[in-house]
Every structure is written in structure tokens, then in C-alpha cells.
Design a protein around this motif. Structure first.
Motif, PDB file in Angstrom:
ATOM      1  N   THR A   1       2.503 -92.870 -40.501  1.00 36.91           N
ATOM      2  CA  THR A   1       1.531 -91.776 -40.477  1.00 36.91           C
ATOM      3  C   THR A   1       1.630 -90.955 -39.199  1.00 36.91           C
ATOM      4  O   THR A   1       1.518 -89.725 -39.246  1.00 36.91           O
ATOM      5  CB  THR A   1       0.089 -92.364 -40.596  1.00 36.91           C
ATOM      6  OG1 THR A   1       0.029 -93.154 -41.779  1.00 36.91           O
ATOM      7  CG2 THR A   1      -0.951 -91.269 -40.661  1.00 36.91           C
TER       8      THR A   1
ATOM      9  N   ARG B   1       2.095 -84.500 -40.547  1.00 34.77           N
ATOM     10  CA  ARG B   1       0.976 -83.627 -40.875  1.00 34.77           C
ATOM     11  C   ARG B   1       0.202 -84.283 -42.012  1.00 34.77           C
ATOM     12  O   ARG B   1       0.786 -84.698 -43.013  1.00 34.77           O
ATOM     13  CB  ARG B   1       1.504 -82.259 -41.322  1.00 34.77           C
ATOM     14  CG  ARG B   1       0.425 -81.254 -41.405  1.00 34.77           C
ATOM     15  CD  ARG B   1       0.927 -79.830 -41.518  1.00 34.77           C
ATOM     16  NE  ARG B   1      -0.225 -78.989 -41.753  1.00 34.77           N
ATOM     17  CZ  ARG B   1      -0.989 -78.507 -40.803  1.00 34.77           C
ATOM     18  NH1 ARG B   1      -0.685 -78.730 -39.545  1.00 34.77           N
ATOM     19  NH2 ARG B   1      -2.043 -77.780 -41.090  1.00 34.77           N
TER      20      ARG B   1
ATOM     21  N   GLU C   1      -6.953 -80.662 -42.182  1.00 38.25           N
ATOM     22  CA  GLU C   1      -5.514 -80.912 -42.056  1.00 38.25           C
ATOM     23  C   GLU C   1      -5.122 -80.856 -40.596  1.00 38.25           C
ATOM     24  O   GLU C   1      -5.732 -80.121 -39.815  1.00 38.25           O
ATOM     25  CB  GLU C   1      -4.728 -79.816 -42.788  1.00 38.25           C
ATOM     26  CG  GLU C   1      -4.647 -80.048 -44.265  1.00 38.25           C
ATOM     27  CD  GLU C   1      -3.709 -79.026 -44.922  1.00 38.25           C
ATOM     28  OE1 GLU C   1      -3.933 -78.768 -46.106  1.00 38.25           O
ATOM     29  OE2 GLU C   1      -2.792 -78.512 -44.260  1.00 38.25           O
TER      30      GLU C   1
ATOM     31  N   ALA D   1      -1.250 -86.096 -37.227  1.00 31.67           N
ATOM     32  CA  ALA D   1      -1.733 -87.455 -36.905  1.00 31.67           C
ATOM     33  C   ALA D   1      -1.156 -87.828 -35.546  1.00 31.67           C
ATOM     34  O   ALA D   1       0.048 -88.063 -35.426  1.00 31.67           O
ATOM     35  CB  ALA D   1      -1.287 -88.438 -37.972  1.00 31.67           C
TER      36      ALA D   1
ATOM     37  N   LEU E   1      -6.705 -87.012 -35.119  1.00 28.29           N
ATOM     38  CA  LEU E   1      -6.091 -85.908 -35.855  1.00 28.29           C
ATOM     39  C   LEU E   1      -6.237 -84.624 -35.039  1.00 28.29           C
ATOM     40  O   LEU E   1      -7.340 -84.266 -34.626  1.00 28.29           O
ATOM     41  CB  LEU E   1      -6.832 -85.769 -37.196  1.00 28.29           C
ATOM     42  CG  LEU E   1      -6.273 -84.786 -38.197  1.00 28.29           C
ATOM     43  CD1 LEU E   1      -4.866 -85.175 -38.591  1.00 28.29           C
ATOM     44  CD2 LEU E   1      -7.147 -84.766 -39.460  1.00 28.29           C
TER      45      LEU E   1
ATOM     46  N   SER F   1      -9.570 -81.895 -31.613  1.00 27.79           N
ATOM     47  CA  SER F   1      -9.130 -83.180 -32.147  1.00 27.79           C
ATOM     48  C   SER F   1     -10.297 -83.881 -32.838  1.00 27.79           C
ATOM     49  O   SER F   1     -11.436 -83.808 -32.383  1.00 27.79           O
ATOM     50  CB  SER F   1      -8.481 -84.020 -31.061  1.00 27.79           C
ATOM     51  OG  SER F   1      -9.419 -84.760 -30.381  1.00 27.79           O
TER      52      SER F   1
ATOM     53  N   ILE G   1      -6.186 -90.663 -46.631  1.00 32.19           N
ATOM     54  CA  ILE G   1      -5.456 -89.493 -46.152  1.00 32.19           C
ATOM     55  C   ILE G   1      -4.236 -89.262 -47.045  1.00 32.19           C
ATOM     56  O   ILE G   1      -3.788 -90.185 -47.733  1.00 32.19           O
ATOM     57  CB  ILE G   1      -4.985 -89.664 -44.694  1.00 32.19           C
ATOM     58  CG1 ILE G   1      -4.075 -90.895 -44.565  1.00 32.19           C
ATOM     59  CG2 ILE G   1      -6.150 -89.727 -43.725  1.00 32.19           C
ATOM     60  CD1 ILE G   1      -3.226 -90.872 -43.317  1.00 32.19           C
TER      61      ILE G   1
END
Ligand code: BTN
Length: 280
Positions: free
Chosen positions: A226, A230, A241, A244, A255, A262, A270
């Protein structure tokens, strides 16, 4: 004959607690191994006790989802733990289970799988397994066993797909799920895999108990698919969106949104952006 055998699982154990109970249970069929483990925990069951089933009629996933569990199609396993960890360390139990599963699959099947936050086992963007940690409730404090007061239980459940046929997979999940037998092209030794998973989880559990969260996170990140990707996440009615960026000691995902802000994700599903621009 079932693919699973408690005696052969136990003969592969190098553990002191996990899987060592003489009250471990194997069921040909059960509703949910997590439900049964929660029930046993409520009856003062000891730490390390396993509940394994060849089939679940009411297997549960995260967020109230159904965990498809036909006969011998997967590993369906729950462990009773009685962690005396800080509340902040609890989310790491689930990450420890993911790292333990990935490491066991690598040793027993020679296959390097990935981990998708928060705790999916994945292979080539398809889901191979999942982890469900449940704290059955604080009403358990004060339970006694052999004159001792037991710490409250956490039930750690894991499902790993071994051999799910396409017709056993619901339409909406077709092409999104994979199984170990099909990936490796052979019938995986389920008993050795379970024993190795239990060996690994006990090791990580001991790390957590000794304050070595960092070593769990380092191993989890080595398998993680992950970070650096994105991702898209649904938070109630909002979909966000971003990149990560990190997983913190608390297990939360950092994120970085396009705005530069953030956001911390503590739970939830996710999707990861693939090379073709779709999300899986
Ligand atoms: C997820 O990814 O949503 C978690 C799936 C957890 C499934 C396992 S199978 C054994 C145990 N018993 C259950 O009912 N669920 C867990």
C-alpha cells in the motif's frame, strides 16, 4: 477426509502458548470460528486456545461482510489471546497477524504475497485472505481461572483461501479473489501452514509484549503493497484520494491528499490505484 488435522498441526508447533491448549477445537462445520472463540473466552478459556473449522456457515469478515467459507476451501481459524498490552498497541495485533501469515506462506509455500492496509493478504491485486480481531467486551474482566483473574480476551480470526472454485465465489467478487492451491499449482500442506502461522504469530505477540512494536512494523512494511501508492478511501459519505505515505506505530495509515493536507485513517476499506488507472 478433511484437509486439517489438529495432531499434525500441533506436531509442527514451536510455541509455548499459542495452539498448546488441550481444549483446542476442530469443527467439520461451524457458524463462525470467531463466534465460537468469543463464546469460549466468555467461559474463561485459556490464552492460546484454537478453534479451527473445515467449513463455516456464518463466516464473518470486517465491516459486517460475509466470509465465504465452503468445505475445505480455506483455513478458518481463531485464536483466543489475553493481551496485557496498552490500548494503543492493540491495532498492532492485527498487523502482527498479517506479517505472520505472509511469513508463514513464504516459508511453507515458497510464495511471497503482499499485505494491503489494513490487513488483507493479497497476491497480484487479488485478495487471498483477511484478518478479523475482535475484543468481545469488557464484561470479561474479573473472570477467574485456577484462582487467577484473567485479562480480557481478544479473538484473532484469520481466513486464507486454499481452493475456492469460481462457482463458489459471489458474482461481485469474481476476479478479485485468489487461492493458494491455484497460485502454487499444488495442494498446499494446510497443517504445516497453520503451524508455521502460529509459530510466527507467537513470536510477534512476544515482541509486542516486550514493547518491540517497531520489529512488527518493520516486517509488516516489508510485505506491504500500500505504501507509496495512490489510494482511495471511503469515510462515511466522503471519498478521499491521496498518496499512502506511512503507517504509524498505532497502525494508522497516513494519507497525503493532493491539497497537501495529511489525513490519518484508523480503519476502513481502501482501494489502490493500479497501473491501468483502475482501483482494486
Ligand atoms: C476480512 O478480510 O474481512 C476478515 C476476514 C476474516 C475471516 C476469518 S475466517 C475465521 C474467522 N471466523 C470468522 O467468522 N471470520 C474469521
Amino acid at each position: 477426509m478433511s484437509r486439517f488435522d489438529l495432531t499434525s498441526i500441533q506436531s509442527g508447533l514451536r510455541t509455548y502458548i499459542i495452539g498448546k491448549s488441550t481444549a483446542n477445537e476442530f469443527w467439520d462445520e461451524i457458524g463462525s470460528t470467531n463466534d465460537r472463540a468469543i463464546e469460549l473466552a466468555g467461559e474463561s478459556a485459556e490464552e492460546g486456545l484454537l478453534v479451527i473449522a473445515a467449513k463455516q456457515s456464518g463466516g464473518r469478515g470486517r465491516q459486517g461482510k460475509v466470509w465465504v467459507s465452503p468445505q475445505d476451501s480455506g483455513i478458518f481459524l481463531s485464536i483466543i489471546l489475553r493481551p496485557t498490552l496498552d490500548a494503543a498497541q492493540m491495532p498492532l495485533l492485527s498487523l502482527a497477524a498479517g506479517a505472520a501469515a505472509a511469513s508463514a506462506i513464504e516459508s511453507v509455500c515458497g510464495l511471497r504475497i503482499g499485505l494491503k492496509w489494513v490487513n488483507d493478504l493479497v497476491f497480484e491485486n487479488k485478495k487471498l485472505g483477511g484478518i478479523l480481531v475482535e475484543m468481545p467486551g469488557m464484561q470479561q474482566t474479573g473472570q477467574k481461572r485456577d484462582g487467577w483473574i484473567l485479562p480480557p480476551a481478544a479473538v484473532l480470526g484469520i481466513g486464507i483461501n486454499l481452493d475456492l472454485a469460481p462457482e463458489q465465489i459471489p458474482a461481485e467478487l469474481q476476479n478479485r479473489i485468489c487461492s493458494l492451491d491455484q497460485i502454487t499449482g499444488k495442494k498446499v500442506d494446510a497443517n504445516s501452514l497453520i503451524a508455521e502461522f502460529l509459530n510466527c504469530i507467537e513470536e510477534y505477540y512476544n515482541h509486542l509484549r516486550h514493547g518491540l512494536e517497531e520489529s512488527v512494523l518493520i516486517d509488516w512494511k516489508a510485505y506491504c503493497r500500500t505504501l507509496g501508492k495512490r489510494i482511495r478511501a471511503s469515510l462515511g459519505n466522503e471519498t478521499i484520494e491521496g498518496l499512502a505515505e506511512n503507517v504509524l506505530d498505532s497502525g494508522a495509515l497516513v494519507l497525503r491528499l493532493d491539497s497537501g493536507e495529511s489525513r490519518l485513517l484508523h480503519a476502513g476499506e481502501i482501494s489502490i490505484r493500479l497501473e491501468d488507472g483502475t482501483y482494486a
